[in-house]
Design a protein around this motif. Structure first.
Motif, PDB file in Angstrom:
ATOM      1  N   UNK A  15      -9.338  16.377 -16.472  1.00 19.83           N
ATOM      2  CA  UNK A  15     -10.020  15.153 -16.038  1.00 19.83           C
ATOM      3  C   UNK A  15      -9.217  13.923 -16.429  1.00 19.83           C
ATOM      4  N   UNK A  16      -8.662  13.930 -17.642  1.00 19.57           N
ATOM      5  CA  UNK A  16      -7.868  12.772 -18.063  1.00 19.57           C
ATOM      6  C   UNK A  16      -6.642  12.557 -17.198  1.00 19.57           C
ATOM      7  N   UNK A  17      -5.970  13.652 -16.818  1.00 15.49           N
ATOM      8  CA  UNK A  17      -4.776  13.518 -15.982  1.00 15.49           C
ATOM      9  C   UNK A  17      -5.118  12.954 -14.599  1.00 15.49           C
ATOM     10  N   UNK A  18      -6.220  13.417 -14.001  1.00 15.46           N
ATOM     11  CA  UNK A  18      -6.613  12.914 -12.678  1.00 15.46           C
ATOM     12  C   UNK A  18      -7.050  11.458 -12.764  1.00 15.46           C
ATOM     13  N   UNK A  19      -7.770  11.098 -13.821  1.00 15.52           N
ATOM     14  CA  UNK A  19      -8.186   9.708 -14.003  1.00 15.52           C
ATOM     15  C   UNK A  19      -6.982   8.768 -14.012  1.00 15.52           C
ATOM     16  N   UNK A  20      -6.018   9.101 -14.857  1.00 13.57           N
ATOM     17  CA  UNK A  20      -4.849   8.225 -14.982  1.00 13.57           C
ATOM     18  C   UNK A  20      -3.959   8.280 -13.751  1.00 13.57           C
ATOM     19  N   UNK A  21      -3.918   9.436 -13.098  1.00  8.85           N
ATOM     20  CA  UNK A  21      -3.057   9.558 -11.916  1.00  8.85           C
ATOM     21  C   UNK A  21      -3.566   8.790 -10.715  1.00  8.85           C
ATOM     22  N   UNK A  22      -4.888   8.820 -10.490  1.00  6.92           N
ATOM     23  CA  UNK A  22      -5.445   8.117  -9.329  1.00  6.92           C
ATOM     24  C   UNK A  22      -5.734   6.647  -9.619  1.00  6.92           C
ATOM     25  N   UNK A  23      -6.094   6.317 -10.840  1.00  7.28           N
ATOM     26  CA  UNK A  23      -6.232   4.910 -11.240  1.00  7.28           C
ATOM     27  C   UNK A  23      -7.259   4.115 -10.446  1.00  7.28           C
TER      28      UNK A  23
END
Length: 338
Positions: A121-129
């Motif tokens: 979840x953290x990776x997708x949050x930061x990736x999509x912004x």
């Protein structure tokens, strides 16, 4: 026999065998369907489809203004989706279960699921912004790649994973059904509460539900790693116990030959103490009298009955004569007159 009994008493009780959920065909199909739904939500937001328009309609409706009387209650209810408080509550319950069942699997499953949640979840949050509703800059825009961190909803995904772990670790089918219904209700309420307050778009909540469900469905793939980790932790605990409280062996006494005091008759036959050896006797605790050769070495020869005198070494005493008459078989002494 007594040794076997005490060994059984000292042995720790074996933990009950809890069968881990397997990755069945039904579970694999459900995982595939959830993954397809996850990707469809991401794609619909990226292309600014009808789902983004629905996000804006719900946001402009401002639910927190339509039902203000619910606001005080929902401010506390949304805490059920915060990672810190929910992780502590569930960890306390699973820690008690681990202690009762003598196994670390419940705590290791919780730790694995939270680690997967933070990474995915953290990776997708930061990736999509994506920016949240309160920080949106253009009506109708998806607000993607703008430095935000709300897509997918962390509150919703955390509620699905944290409360869903209780259903995942249930030991009976009936308990699993009840706990699944409870976790689904709590996570659904937490997601809708974030939309009511205005901290998330509706699509954020949909993606959060899918993200949390994917983690729960993927946990059986990590069961072998969890089992190996539990075995390693128990092995390290046993080694630490042995190093800290292991009993040291007692020092072994000298096992050399012990000196022997020979009887007088053996000394006259030419035997010496070096020619006669006996096996060493074990060390006795304090308060026990010594026996055998060791006792004779300390106390000397025992006293002879009748206080009979002992001839010095190398001197043979003449045979005793009886005063009653001559020995049997000896010639009679002639009688002489006086």
């Amino acid at each position: 026999m007594r040794t076997d009994i005490f060994a059984r008493l000292d042995r720790e009780p074996e933990p009950p065998k809890i069968e881990a959920p397997r990755m069945s065909r039904h579970r694999i199909a459900l995982f595939g369907g959830t993954l397809a739904f996850y990707l469809a939500i991401v794609w619909a937001v990226l292309i600014t489809s009808w789902l983004v328009a629905l996000d804006w309609k719900v946001m402009l409706f401002r639910p927190y203004q339509q039902w203000p009387e619910l606001h005080p209650f929902l401010d506390y209810y949304v805490v059920l989706g915060q990672r810190g408080p929910t992780a502590v509550m569930v960890a306390c319950w699973l820690g008690w279960r681990s202690w009762r069942q003598h196994t670390l699997r419940p705590l290791l499953v919780l730790g694995t699921s939270l680690l997967l949640l933070n990474v995915t979840v953290g990776a997708v949050k930061l990736g999509l912004g994506r920016l949240g509703p309160h920080y949106a800059t253009q009506i109708g825009s998806a607000e993607m790649f703008a430095g935000g961190d709300i897509f997918p909803s962390g509150h919703t995904a955390n509620a699905v994973v944290t409360w869903g772990i209780l259903a995942y670790l249930a030991t009976t089918p009936r308990a699993r059904r009840y706990l699944s219904a409870v976790s689904a209700t709590v996570s659904l309420g937490v997601g809708l509460t974030t939309v009511y307050i205005g901290t998330h778009w509706l699509s954020d909540v949909l993606l959060g539900w899918a993200a949390g469900l994917l983690i729960l469905l993927a946990l059986p793939w990590f069961e072998p790693l969890i089992a190996r980790t539990e075995t390693w932790i128990f092995a390290m605990r046993e080694r630490w116990r042995e190093r800290r409280g292991g009993a040291r062996p007692a020092p072994v006494a000298d096992t050399g030959p012990q000196p022997v005091l020979l009887p007088q008759s053996m000394a006259t036959d030419g035997l010496t103490a070096e020619a006669v050896t006996v096996p060493p006797e074990p060390a006795l605790p304090a308060g026990h009298a010594a026996t055998g050769v060791r006792a004779r070495a300390h106390t000397g020869h025992p006293a002879r009955p009748g206080s009979m005198p002992v001839a010095p070494a190398g001197v043979r005493r003449p045979p005793p004569h009886t005063e009653r008459g001559p020995r049997a078989g000896s010639p009679a002494r002639p009688m002489t007159g006086g």
